[in-house]
Design an enzyme around this catalytic site. Structure first.
Site, PDB file in Angstrom:
ATOM      1  N   ASP A   1      29.246  34.344 -36.895  1.00  0.00           N
ATOM      2  CA  ASP A   1      28.558  35.346 -37.716  1.00  0.00           C
ATOM      3  C   ASP A   1      29.078  36.748 -37.409  1.00  0.00           C
ATOM      4  O   ASP A   1      28.826  37.687 -38.162  1.00  0.00           O
ATOM      5  CB  ASP A   1      27.046  35.304 -37.439  1.00  0.00           C
ATOM      6  CG  ASP A   1      26.273  34.591 -38.545  1.00  0.00           C
ATOM      7  OD1 ASP A   1      26.807  34.491 -39.665  1.00  0.00           O
ATOM      8  OD2 ASP A   1      25.143  34.162 -38.277  1.00  0.00           O
TER       9      ASP A   1
ATOM     10  N   GLN B   1      20.683  30.539 -37.637  1.00  0.00           N
ATOM     11  CA  GLN B   1      20.237  31.096 -38.915  1.00  0.00           C
ATOM     12  C   GLN B   1      19.124  32.122 -38.704  1.00  0.00           C
ATOM     13  O   GLN B   1      18.120  31.838 -38.045  1.00  0.00           O
ATOM     14  CB  GLN B   1      19.752  29.953 -39.833  1.00  0.00           C
ATOM     15  CG  GLN B   1      19.347  30.393 -41.225  1.00  0.00           C
ATOM     16  CD  GLN B   1      20.519  30.945 -42.042  1.00  0.00           C
ATOM     17  OE1 GLN B   1      21.595  30.370 -42.076  1.00  0.00           O
ATOM     18  NE2 GLN B   1      20.291  32.072 -42.703  1.00  0.00           N
TER      19      GLN B   1
ATOM     20  N   LYS C   1      25.689  25.862 -46.382  1.00  0.00           N
ATOM     21  CA  LYS C   1      26.714  26.030 -45.342  1.00  0.00           C
ATOM     22  C   LYS C   1      27.249  24.676 -44.913  1.00  0.00           C
ATOM     23  O   LYS C   1      28.456  24.485 -44.766  1.00  0.00           O
ATOM     24  CB  LYS C   1      26.130  26.802 -44.150  1.00  0.00           C
ATOM     25  CG  LYS C   1      25.945  28.279 -44.462  1.00  0.00           C
ATOM     26  CD  LYS C   1      25.132  29.035 -43.439  1.00  0.00           C
ATOM     27  CE  LYS C   1      24.875  30.467 -43.931  1.00  0.00           C
ATOM     28  NZ  LYS C   1      24.021  31.259 -43.056  1.00  0.00           N
TER      29      LYS C   1
END
Ligand code: NDP
Length: 297
Positions: free
Chosen positions: A120, A97, A53
């Site tokens: 997200d 995460q 990422k």
């Protein structure tokens, strides 16, 4: 032979477009989008995801800020970091995460992220926005799958889409996006009956299960488009290998279009994270509908 929907190539195109738009935003508004990535603990797979990422952020010209916390981190400490990032005007996107270590409450952390920075797309406000077709941030994996589907189809309207899996991060938002694209949508899961027969009716089949090569040729209608979200590490002939939820070798001759694993949905997910960070930055620089909704909540 099926058309290969190449996620590596397509994600490079998405990233190039994001990079161009980031440059333009920086030139016009003097702001470079910032993405904060929070990693708690040392889960090897999470470390790889975070590294990828951060690398893609660099490619897209997005400033990434990594926060690594010890596996023993408590809820209060993580909440304090999220609050600090929520209030930092240079941070436009926040990604915590997952999975988090067991002492941490994932749902509470997700809800603590400012929905405008929730790149997200997991915050309940963004989930609600997607369900009611309002502007919001859409989870990266299903967003990437939709871009892939648009490669194979000019118009998805009226197609029968079957989604295998009903998780909050893939299955449910995928079904919502397909419905928004006017597909007739069926979701199947571990308690569904006659899964094979239902899948065989699909014009579009999305597998998001986490079972190596579960979908075989008998499950696929000839000419169907097959999107394989699964990433499963297996041992074969003494070597470690990544395979999807679809038996690629068996299904590829039957399908009309198919995504490979690796090199399919995975890279698209990361490219869409950058796309979402850009979207979030743009919205924070003007007043979005969601911002108004949040302030009035
Ligand atoms: P979850 O484990 O959260 O969900 C799996 C879903 O599959 C559940 O809804 C479950 O049903 C269903 N399921 C399990 N077994 C069966 C079965 N035998 N028949 C039918 N349905 C079944 O997984 P995720 O949604 O998070 O991820 C799915 C896969 O996608 C994993 O391999 C994951 O690694 C991968 N993934 C890949 C990403 C990418 O970027 N390419 C991103 C995210 C995930 P029930 O709800 O009834 O338990």
């Amino acid at each position: 032979m099926a058309q290969l929907i190449n996620g590596k190539q397509l994600s490079a195109q998405v990233l190039a477009q994001v990079a161009e738009d980031v440059q333009q935003l920086t030139a016009e508004r003097g702001v470079c989008p910032g993405l904060a990535v929070v990693l708690v603990g040392e889960d090897p797979a999470s470390q790889v995801y975070v590294r990828n990422k951060v690398r893609s952020a660099t490619t897209a010209g997005i400033r990434s800020i990594e926060h690594r916390l010890e596996a023993s981190t408590d809820q209060q400490t993580l909440n304090a970091l999220v609050a600090q990032l929520n209030n930092d005007p240079e941070v436009h996107g926040i990604l915590v995460q997952l999975p988090l270590p067991p002492q941490l409450d994932e749902a509470q952390i997700i809800a603590a992220i400012n929905p405008e920075k929730d790149v997200d797309g997991f915050h309940p406000l963004n989930v609600g926005a997607l369900a009611s077709a309002q502007p919001g941030l859409v989870p990266c994996t299903p967003l990437g799958c939709m871009i892939m589907l648009q490669q194979a189809h000019d118009d998805l309207s009226g197609k029968h889409a079957v989604v295998i899996g009903r998780s909050n991060i893939v299955g449910k938002p995928m079904a919502a996006l397909l419905l928004q694209a006017s597909c007739t949508v069926t979701t199947v899961h571990s308690r569904s009956k006659n899964i094979e027969a239902i899948c065989r009716q699909a014009d579009i089949l999305v597998a998001a299960v986490g079972r190596p090569e579960m979908v075989n040729a008998d499950w696929v209608k000839p000419g169907a488009t097959v999107i394989d979200v699964g990433i499963n590490a297996i041992e074969r002939d003494g070597a470690r290998k990544l395979v999807g939820d679809v038996d690629f070798a068996a299904v590829e001759p039957v399908a009309g279009a198919i995504t490979p694993v690796p090199g399919g949905v995975g890279p698209m997910t990361i490219a869409c994270l950058m796309k979402n960070t850009l979207t979030a930055a743009r919205r924070q620089l003007s007043v979005s509908n969601l911002a108004v909704a949040v302030r009035h909540a």
